[in-house]
Scaffold this motif. Sequence first.
Motif, PDB file in Angstrom:
ATOM      1  N   ALA A 142       0.726  -1.341   0.278  1.00 10.59           N
ATOM      2  CA  ALA A 142       0.526  -0.506   0.036  1.00 10.59           C
ATOM      3  C   ALA A 142       0.917   1.641   0.457  1.00 10.59           C
ATOM      4  CB  ALA A 142      -1.472  -0.426   1.119  1.00 10.59           C
ATOM      5  N   PRO A 143       0.605   2.515  -0.643  1.00  3.93           N
ATOM      6  CA  PRO A 143       1.095   3.056  -1.205  1.00  3.93           C
ATOM      7  C   PRO A 143       1.248   4.348  -0.055  1.00  3.93           C
ATOM      8  CG  PRO A 143      -0.152   3.457  -2.740  1.00  3.93           C
ATOM      9  CD  PRO A 143      -0.028   2.385  -2.351  1.00  3.93           C
ATOM     10  N   GLU A 144       1.897   5.213   0.516  1.00  2.00           N
ATOM     11  CA  GLU A 144       1.876   6.454   1.618  1.00  2.00           C
ATOM     12  C   GLU A 144       0.191   7.047   0.964  1.00  2.00           C
ATOM     13  OE1 GLU A 144       2.699   6.724   4.602  1.00  2.00           O
ATOM     14  OE2 GLU A 144       3.653   5.517   4.771  1.00  2.00           O
ATOM     15  N   LEU A 145      -0.932   7.638   2.627  1.00  2.00           N
ATOM     16  CA  LEU A 145      -1.349   8.175   1.765  1.00  2.00           C
ATOM     17  C   LEU A 145      -1.173   9.805   1.071  1.00  2.00           C
ATOM     18  CD1 LEU A 145      -4.925   9.059   1.630  1.00  2.00           C
ATOM     19  CD2 LEU A 145      -4.350   9.896   3.988  1.00  2.00           C
ATOM     20  N   PHE A 146      -0.613  10.089   1.613  1.00  2.00           N
ATOM     21  CA  PHE A 146       0.033  11.428   0.689  1.00  2.00           C
ATOM     22  C   PHE A 146       0.855  11.019  -0.157  1.00  2.00           C
ATOM     23  CE2 PHE A 146      -0.858  12.965   5.285  1.00  2.00           C
ATOM     24  CZ  PHE A 146      -2.050  13.989   4.945  1.00  2.00           C
ATOM     25  N   GLU A 147       1.720  10.297  -1.262  1.00  2.00           N
ATOM     26  CA  GLU A 147       2.475  10.394  -1.527  1.00  2.00           C
ATOM     27  C   GLU A 147       1.626   9.388  -3.084  1.00  2.00           C
ATOM     28  OE1 GLU A 147       5.337   7.792  -0.483  1.00  2.00           O
ATOM     29  OE2 GLU A 147       6.414   9.876   0.676  1.00  2.00           O
ATOM     30  N   SER A 148      -0.047   9.281  -2.421  1.00  2.00           N
ATOM     31  CA  SER A 148      -0.471   7.969  -3.723  1.00  2.00           C
ATOM     32  C   SER A 148      -1.749   8.949  -4.532  1.00  2.00           C
ATOM     33  CB  SER A 148      -1.873   7.452  -3.237  1.00  2.00           C
ATOM     34  OG  SER A 148      -2.775   8.270  -2.559  1.00  2.00           O
ATOM     35  N   GLY A 149      -1.805  11.226  -4.031  1.00  2.00           N
ATOM     36  CA  GLY A 149      -2.249  11.450  -5.254  1.00  2.00           C
ATOM     37  C   GLY A 149      -3.535  11.326  -5.342  1.00  2.00           C
ATOM     38  N   ILE A 150      -4.634  10.291  -4.469  1.00  4.60           N
ATOM     39  CA  ILE A 150      -5.613   9.590  -4.031  1.00  4.60           C
ATOM     40  C   ILE A 150      -6.149  11.240  -3.577  1.00  4.60           C
ATOM     41  CG2 ILE A 150      -5.690   8.532  -1.612  1.00  4.60           C
ATOM     42  CD1 ILE A 150      -7.537   6.594  -2.823  1.00  4.60           C
ATOM     43  N   MET A 151      -5.915  12.044  -2.882  1.00  3.85           N
ATOM     44  CA  MET A 151      -6.549  12.630  -1.903  1.00  3.85           C
ATOM     45  C   MET A 151      -6.010  14.925  -2.091  1.00  3.85           C
ATOM     46  SD  MET A 151      -7.241  13.271   2.505  1.00  3.85           S
ATOM     47  CE  MET A 151      -5.517  13.476   2.850  1.00  3.85           C
TER      48      MET A 151
ATOM     49  N   GLY B 228      -0.418   7.189   7.194  1.00  2.00           N
ATOM     50  CA  GLY B 228      -1.667   7.277   6.006  1.00  2.00           C
ATOM     51  C   GLY B 228      -1.876   5.777   5.172  1.00  2.00           C
ATOM     52  N   ARG B 229      -2.283   4.653   4.734  1.00  2.00           N
ATOM     53  CA  ARG B 229      -2.128   4.463   3.069  1.00  2.00           C
ATOM     54  C   ARG B 229      -2.980   3.711   2.864  1.00  2.00           C
ATOM     55  NH1 ARG B 229       3.255   1.594   2.767  1.00  2.00           N
ATOM     56  NH2 ARG B 229       4.564   2.391   4.741  1.00  2.00           N
ATOM     57  N   VAL B 230      -2.882   4.083   1.367  1.00  2.00           N
ATOM     58  CA  VAL B 230      -3.771   3.398   0.546  1.00  2.00           C
ATOM     59  C   VAL B 230      -4.414   2.144  -0.126  1.00  2.00           C
ATOM     60  CG1 VAL B 230      -5.229   4.027  -1.780  1.00  2.00           C
ATOM     61  CG2 VAL B 230      -3.581   5.670  -0.498  1.00  2.00           C
ATOM     62  N   LEU B 231      -5.065   1.474   0.373  1.00  2.00           N
ATOM     63  CA  LEU B 231      -4.883  -0.297   0.522  1.00  2.00           C
ATOM     64  C   LEU B 231      -5.392  -1.079  -0.415  1.00  2.00           C
ATOM     65  CD1 LEU B 231      -5.495  -1.407   4.495  1.00  2.00           C
ATOM     66  CD2 LEU B 231      -3.491  -0.887   3.505  1.00  2.00           C
ATOM     67  N   PHE B 232      -6.085  -0.038  -1.055  1.00  2.00           N
ATOM     68  CA  PHE B 232      -6.452  -0.252  -2.503  1.00  2.00           C
ATOM     69  C   PHE B 232      -7.805   0.880  -2.943  1.00  2.00           C
ATOM     70  CE2 PHE B 232     -10.576  -1.686  -4.804  1.00  2.00           C
ATOM     71  CZ  PHE B 232     -10.334  -2.847  -5.512  1.00  2.00           C
ATOM     72  N   ARG B 233      -7.254   0.829  -4.275  1.00  2.00           N
ATOM     73  CA  ARG B 233      -8.051   2.406  -5.092  1.00  2.00           C
ATOM     74  C   ARG B 233      -8.640   1.499  -6.952  1.00  2.00           C
ATOM     75  NH1 ARG B 233      -4.110   7.159  -6.434  1.00  2.00           N
ATOM     76  NH2 ARG B 233      -6.153   8.352  -7.711  1.00  2.00           N
ATOM     77  N   ASP B 234      -9.274   1.222  -6.933  1.00  2.00           N
ATOM     78  CA  ASP B 234     -10.525   0.730  -8.390  1.00  2.00           C
ATOM     79  C   ASP B 234     -10.436   2.280  -9.040  1.00  2.00           C
ATOM     80  OD1 ASP B 234     -11.392  -0.262 -10.810  1.00  2.00           O
ATOM     81  OD2 ASP B 234     -13.214  -1.016  -9.460  1.00  2.00           O
ATOM     82  N   ASP B 235      -9.822   2.728 -10.174  1.00  2.00           N
ATOM     83  CA  ASP B 235      -9.771   3.808 -11.199  1.00  2.00           C
ATOM     84  C   ASP B 235     -10.794   3.596 -12.051  1.00  2.00           C
ATOM     85  OD1 ASP B 235      -8.149   4.827  -9.442  1.00  2.00           O
ATOM     86  OD2 ASP B 235      -6.025   4.507 -10.635  1.00  2.00           O
TER      87      ASP B 235
END
Length: 186
Positions: A27-36, A62-69
């Motif tokens: 899981a990528p770091e939340l702040f580095e993932s670009g999700i937020m 925080g970590r992004v465990l799953f992201r479905d684009d």
Amino acid sequence: MNQTSTPASSAERKPAGPVRIFRAIDAPELFESGIMAMQPPPPERAPLADTFRRAAELGTHGRVLFRDDRPGGFSLVYAWFKSGYPLPVHSHDSDCLYYVVAGELRFGRETLKAGDGLMVPANAPYAYVAGPQGVEVLEFRQAAQFDFVIRPSSPARWEAAAAICRSQFEHWQTEAPPTRESLGIG
């Protein structure tokens, strides 16, 4: 003649896609993932920007465990807020279902513990404070991208939150996640 549609049998239903496995270790770091997408904070918070930046670095994980684009895809975020971390009044542009994994949080006059949760509708302002041992939450969204908008507050409230953070900086550097306990519902 009136025609009615018959629901498809389970053999006729087509899957929307393949089963996907995700692993926490990847899981990528939340702040580095670009999700937020972080929106700029209100101007009255600017004098304390360095304090809150350090608070986020030391008091959150925080970590992004799953992201479905895919359109309408889900995301699952793990967040750990360390003891006493004051999450500011903010909102997101998507509904979010929060599930407390360990520790506790104070949401207004309510204390939520492991197994509890809350549903926050899109654009609803809310805040909470991590309990004395911190809190681990899972954030479920039907969105692969969402924003984070900090809502305005008085300078006195910002200063009070900054003082709490500064008082915790040293402790947060060595704090361990809260102990996970049985939910006692099985």
